[in-house]
Design a protein around this motif. Structure first.
Motif, PDB file in Angstrom:
ATOM      1  N   VAL A   1      12.993 -15.685   8.746  1.00 41.62           N
ATOM      2  CA  VAL A   1      12.290 -16.732   9.486  1.00 41.62           C
ATOM      3  C   VAL A   1      12.577 -16.663  10.984  1.00 41.62           C
ATOM      4  O   VAL A   1      12.377 -17.642  11.710  1.00 41.62           O
ATOM      5  N   ALA A   2      13.017 -15.520  11.469  1.00 42.67           N
ATOM      6  CA  ALA A   2      13.361 -15.387  12.889  1.00 42.67           C
ATOM      7  C   ALA A   2      12.140 -15.598  13.778  1.00 42.67           C
ATOM      8  O   ALA A   2      11.041 -15.130  13.478  1.00 42.67           O
ATOM      9  N   GLY A   3      12.338 -16.331  14.868  1.00 37.40           N
ATOM     10  CA  GLY A   3      11.315 -16.448  15.899  1.00 37.40           C
ATOM     11  C   GLY A   3      10.127 -17.321  15.577  1.00 37.40           C
ATOM     12  O   GLY A   3       9.112 -17.252  16.270  1.00 37.40           O
ATOM     13  N   LEU A   4      10.225 -18.169  14.566  1.00 40.02           N
ATOM     14  CA  LEU A   4       9.109 -19.038  14.187  1.00 40.02           C
ATOM     15  C   LEU A   4       9.409 -20.476  14.585  1.00 40.02           C
ATOM     16  O   LEU A   4      10.503 -20.975  14.354  1.00 40.02           O
ATOM     17  N   ASP A   5       8.429 -21.134  15.144  1.00 44.83           N
ATOM     18  CA  ASP A   5       8.589 -22.521  15.564  1.00 44.83           C
ATOM     19  C   ASP A   5       8.233 -23.437  14.400  1.00 44.83           C
ATOM     20  O   ASP A   5       7.173 -24.075  14.374  1.00 44.83           O
ATOM     21  N   LEU A   6       9.120 -23.482  13.412  1.00 43.06           N
ATOM     22  CA  LEU A   6       8.882 -24.249  12.194  1.00 43.06           C
ATOM     23  C   LEU A   6      10.140 -25.014  11.808  1.00 43.06           C
ATOM     24  O   LEU A   6      11.258 -24.623  12.158  1.00 43.06           O
ATOM     25  N   ARG A   7       9.958 -26.090  11.069  1.00 41.21           N
ATOM     26  CA  ARG A   7      11.065 -26.940  10.630  1.00 41.21           C
ATOM     27  C   ARG A   7      11.332 -26.657   9.149  1.00 41.21           C
ATOM     28  O   ARG A   7      10.450 -26.834   8.320  1.00 41.21           O
ATOM     29  N   TRP A   8      12.570 -26.237   8.866  1.00 35.20           N
ATOM     30  CA  TRP A   8      12.877 -25.775   7.519  1.00 35.20           C
ATOM     31  C   TRP A   8      13.796 -26.734   6.766  1.00 35.20           C
ATOM     32  O   TRP A   8      14.858 -27.105   7.265  1.00 35.20           O
ATOM     33  N   ALA A   9      13.374 -27.112   5.573  1.00 36.00           N
ATOM     34  CA  ALA A   9      14.257 -27.788   4.630  1.00 36.00           C
ATOM     35  C   ALA A   9      14.923 -26.719   3.777  1.00 36.00           C
ATOM     36  O   ALA A   9      14.424 -25.597   3.659  1.00 36.00           O
ATOM     37  N   THR A  10      16.058 -27.038   3.190  1.00 30.96           N
ATOM     38  CA  THR A  10      16.753 -26.091   2.327  1.00 30.96           C
ATOM     39  C   THR A  10      17.164 -26.766   1.027  1.00 30.96           C
ATOM     40  O   THR A  10      17.276 -27.986   0.944  1.00 30.96           O
ATOM     41  N   VAL A  11      17.379 -25.940   0.026  1.00 30.22           N
ATOM     42  CA  VAL A  11      17.918 -26.422  -1.244  1.00 30.22           C
ATOM     43  C   VAL A  11      18.798 -25.317  -1.809  1.00 30.22           C
ATOM     44  O   VAL A  11      18.490 -24.128  -1.685  1.00 30.22           O
ATOM     45  N   THR A  12      19.916 -25.699  -2.381  1.00 26.82           N
ATOM     46  CA  THR A  12      20.825 -24.744  -2.999  1.00 26.82           C
ATOM     47  C   THR A  12      20.544 -24.671  -4.494  1.00 26.82           C
ATOM     48  O   THR A  12      19.845 -25.527  -5.050  1.00 26.82           O
ATOM     49  N   PRO A  13      21.075 -23.667  -5.184  1.00 23.02           N
ATOM     50  CA  PRO A  13      20.841 -23.555  -6.624  1.00 23.02           C
ATOM     51  C   PRO A  13      21.325 -24.762  -7.429  1.00 23.02           C
ATOM     52  O   PRO A  13      20.834 -24.996  -8.538  1.00 23.02           O
ATOM     53  N   ASP A  14      22.263 -25.536  -6.885  1.00 26.49           N
ATOM     54  CA  ASP A  14      22.707 -26.740  -7.602  1.00 26.49           C
ATOM     55  C   ASP A  14      21.991 -27.997  -7.118  1.00 26.49           C
ATOM     56  O   ASP A  14      22.368 -29.116  -7.472  1.00 26.49           O
ATOM     57  N   GLY A  15      20.946 -27.840  -6.302  1.00 24.78           N
ATOM     58  CA  GLY A  15      20.102 -28.968  -5.930  1.00 24.78           C
ATOM     59  C   GLY A  15      20.483 -29.689  -4.657  1.00 24.78           C
ATOM     60  O   GLY A  15      19.841 -30.690  -4.303  1.00 24.78           O
ATOM     61  N   ALA A  16      21.484 -29.214  -3.925  1.00 20.22           N
ATOM     62  CA  ALA A  16      21.873 -29.876  -2.678  1.00 20.22           C
ATOM     63  C   ALA A  16      20.822 -29.634  -1.598  1.00 20.22           C
ATOM     64  O   ALA A  16      20.424 -28.493  -1.341  1.00 20.22           O
TER      65      ALA A  16
ATOM     66  N   VAL B   1       1.968  -5.899  10.150  1.00 20.89           N
ATOM     67  CA  VAL B   1       3.424  -5.828  10.175  1.00 20.89           C
ATOM     68  C   VAL B   1       3.903  -4.939  11.322  1.00 20.89           C
ATOM     69  O   VAL B   1       4.933  -5.198  11.946  1.00 20.89           O
ATOM     70  N   GLN B   2       3.145  -3.906  11.628  1.00 18.03           N
ATOM     71  CA  GLN B   2       3.511  -3.029  12.743  1.00 18.03           C
ATOM     72  C   GLN B   2       3.384  -3.763  14.074  1.00 18.03           C
ATOM     73  O   GLN B   2       4.262  -3.652  14.944  1.00 18.03           O
ATOM     74  N   ARG B   3       2.316  -4.529  14.215  1.00 17.69           N
ATOM     75  CA  ARG B   3       2.115  -5.287  15.454  1.00 17.69           C
ATOM     76  C   ARG B   3       3.159  -6.381  15.600  1.00 17.69           C
ATOM     77  O   ARG B   3       3.646  -6.660  16.704  1.00 17.69           O
ATOM     78  N   ALA B   4       3.523  -7.020  14.484  1.00 17.24           N
ATOM     79  CA  ALA B   4       4.545  -8.066  14.538  1.00 17.24           C
ATOM     80  C   ALA B   4       5.894  -7.484  14.935  1.00 17.24           C
ATOM     81  O   ALA B   4       6.652  -8.107  15.684  1.00 17.24           O
ATOM     82  N   GLU B   5       6.200  -6.299  14.466  1.00 20.10           N
ATOM     83  CA  GLU B   5       7.464  -5.663  14.811  1.00 20.10           C
ATOM     84  C   GLU B   5       7.500  -5.288  16.292  1.00 20.10           C
ATOM     85  O   GLU B   5       8.539  -5.406  16.946  1.00 20.10           O
ATOM     86  N   GLN B   6       6.370  -4.864  16.819  1.00 16.41           N
ATOM     87  CA  GLN B   6       6.302  -4.498  18.233  1.00 16.41           C
ATOM     88  C   GLN B   6       6.367  -5.724  19.137  1.00 16.41           C
ATOM     89  O   GLN B   6       6.891  -5.663  20.250  1.00 16.41           O
ATOM     90  N   ASP B   7       5.833  -6.847  18.659  1.00 17.40           N
ATOM     91  CA  ASP B   7       5.821  -8.087  19.446  1.00 17.40           C
ATOM     92  C   ASP B   7       6.328  -9.231  18.576  1.00 17.40           C
ATOM     93  O   ASP B   7       5.537 -10.054  18.088  1.00 17.40           O
ATOM     94  N   PRO B   8       7.640  -9.313  18.357  1.00 16.26           N
ATOM     95  CA  PRO B   8       8.186 -10.339  17.456  1.00 16.26           C
ATOM     96  C   PRO B   8       7.821 -11.761  17.856  1.00 16.26           C
ATOM     97  O   PRO B   8       7.581 -12.614  17.001  1.00 16.26           O
ATOM     98  N   GLY B   9       7.747 -12.018  19.157  1.00 21.62           N
ATOM     99  CA  GLY B   9       7.429 -13.367  19.601  1.00 21.62           C
ATOM    100  C   GLY B   9       6.004 -13.787  19.287  1.00 21.62           C
ATOM    101  O   GLY B   9       5.689 -14.977  19.300  1.00 21.62           O
ATOM    102  N   GLY B  10       5.149 -12.831  18.995  1.00 19.66           N
ATOM    103  CA  GLY B  10       3.745 -13.158  18.732  1.00 19.66           C
ATOM    104  C   GLY B  10       3.365 -13.153  17.271  1.00 19.66           C
ATOM    105  O   GLY B  10       2.191 -13.347  16.936  1.00 19.66           O
ATOM    106  N   ARG B  11       4.328 -12.977  16.377  1.00 22.93           N
ATOM    107  CA  ARG B  11       3.931 -12.841  14.970  1.00 22.93           C
ATOM    108  C   ARG B  11       3.397 -14.138  14.378  1.00 22.93           C
ATOM    109  O   ARG B  11       2.522 -14.113  13.511  1.00 22.93           O
ATOM    110  N   GLN B  12       3.899 -15.277  14.849  1.00 24.70           N
ATOM    111  CA  GLN B  12       3.382 -16.536  14.324  1.00 24.70           C
ATOM    112  C   GLN B  12       1.915 -16.702  14.677  1.00 24.70           C
ATOM    113  O   GLN B  12       1.093 -17.053  13.828  1.00 24.70           O
ATOM    114  N   GLN B  13       1.562 -16.419  15.928  1.00 20.77           N
ATOM    115  CA  GLN B  13       0.177 -16.536  16.356  1.00 20.77           C
ATOM    116  C   GLN B  13      -0.695 -15.443  15.753  1.00 20.77           C
ATOM    117  O   GLN B  13      -1.902 -15.615  15.590  1.00 20.77           O
TER     118      GLN B  13
END
Length: 327
Positions: free
Chosen positions: A123-138, A42-54
């Motif tokens: 989810v900042a700085g991650l090259d990922l595709r996110w689906a979402t759902v709300t509490p009422d199922g939308a 977590v310390q290394r990810a904070e120092q290099d946010p762009g590299g946390r995924q790798q």
């Protein structure tokens, strides 16, 4: 690592013990993340946010994390929960639970529960595709917007822009609410471990702090809260596994208990550590700070309680000790 298996017996029989394969997998994950850096990740990810995924993804991929099918196999669901707990133990700076809760749609890498006019997630700085759902199922699809604050202040939380998608996501909700609670449970495990270790080492008036009755009472209160979350987390998994209509209710009840327990556990841990607990030299400081996204998003205790109350009305929860066959 294969963790597939079968659950046998009456579908109405409450089984809250994790399968041996799942427990062993969770232990292996704790060791693997520890060997990869543990608290330093977590310390290394904070120092290099762009590299946390790798930094994180190869470790999890090497464990076969993304091969798990928690929606289709009961034991793999338990393994996914154990993986989330292990990730939480190290405050792993990566949305493990959200990726494991990914929908069946192959166009998405993960699933976020969102609500409110300004939804956000860690989810900042991650090259990922996110689906979402709300509490009422939308259902929806998320585009992560640039965050205004550095990771030091945001813990990688960034606003997300939601595009509505056709369909009902209600079936996704219980899993998407439950797995992040297992991550938070892992954080509570570690906070208790750190608190116990600290009072065992520190002395006052010639005795370890752990021998003082007031300290013992504080630790006991916090441990009762943590164990309660542990039981409810296992019950929520069973509820999902058996396809109970009340699975979302159980997931919300788990989240509410986890949020309340987190307040108590982290308060006690910080009180027992004193000022040093807020310094970067201690693991508790990092763990506490990076627990905040799980505790604040997608909603806090007040909203969780409101949603649960709206769902269950006057009928109440079935609960761990009621007759599930009569639910």
């Amino acid at each position: 690592m294969s963790v597939s298996g079968n659950r046998s017996g009456d579908a109405h029989e409450v089984r809250i013990e994790l399968a041996a394969e799942a427990s062993e997998f969770g232990d292996a994950v704790v060791r693997a993340i520890g060997a990869a850096g543990g608290d330093e990740l977590v310390q290394r990810a904070e120092q290099d946010p762009g590299g946390r995924q790798q930094l994180i993804e190869p470790v999890l991929a090497g464990l076969g994390a993304w091969e798990l099918a928690p929606r289709h196999d009961p034991v793999e669901l338990e393994a996914a929960a154990a993986l989330c707990r292990a990730a939480g133990y190290w405050a792993t700076p990566y949305p493990v639970a959200e990726r494991l809760a990914r929908p069946a749609d192959p166009d998405f890498d993960g699933l976020l529960v969102v609500t409110g006019r300004q939804p956000a997630a860690a989810v900042a700085g991650l090259d990922l595709r996110w689906a979402t759902v709300t509490p009422d199922g939308a259902r929806g699809a998320a585009r992560v917007l640039p965050g205004e604050l550095p990771p030091r202040e945001s813990a990688f939380v960034a606003p997300v822009e939601i595009r509505p998608v056709d369909g009902d996501g209600s079936a996704d909700l219980a899993l998407a609410l439950t797995l992040p609670c297992w991550t938070l449970l892992g954080m509570l495990d570690r906070a208790m471990e750190l608190a116990r270790a600290h009072v065992s080492l520190r002395e006052q008036f010639g005795r370890p702090l752990a021998q003082f009755q007031g300290v013992q009472f504080q630790l006991t209160d916090a441990e009762v809260e943590r164990r309660g979350v542990d039981l409810l987390a296992r019950y929520a998994l069973w509820s999902i596994q058996t396809g109970r209509p009340a699975a979302v209710d159980d997931a919300l009840a788990l989240r509410l208990a986890a949020l309340e327990a987190a307040d108590i556990v982290f308060r006690v841990a910080h009180q027992l550590h004193g000022a040093v607990g807020f310094c970067d030299e201690t693991a508790l400081s990092w763990l506490s700070r990076y627990s905040l996204p799980s505790r604040r998003y997608p909603f806090g205790a007040v909203t969780t309680e409101e949603l649960l109350t709206e769902r269950i009305g006057r009928r109440g929860l079935a609960g761990l000790f009621s007759d599930p066959a009569g639910v």
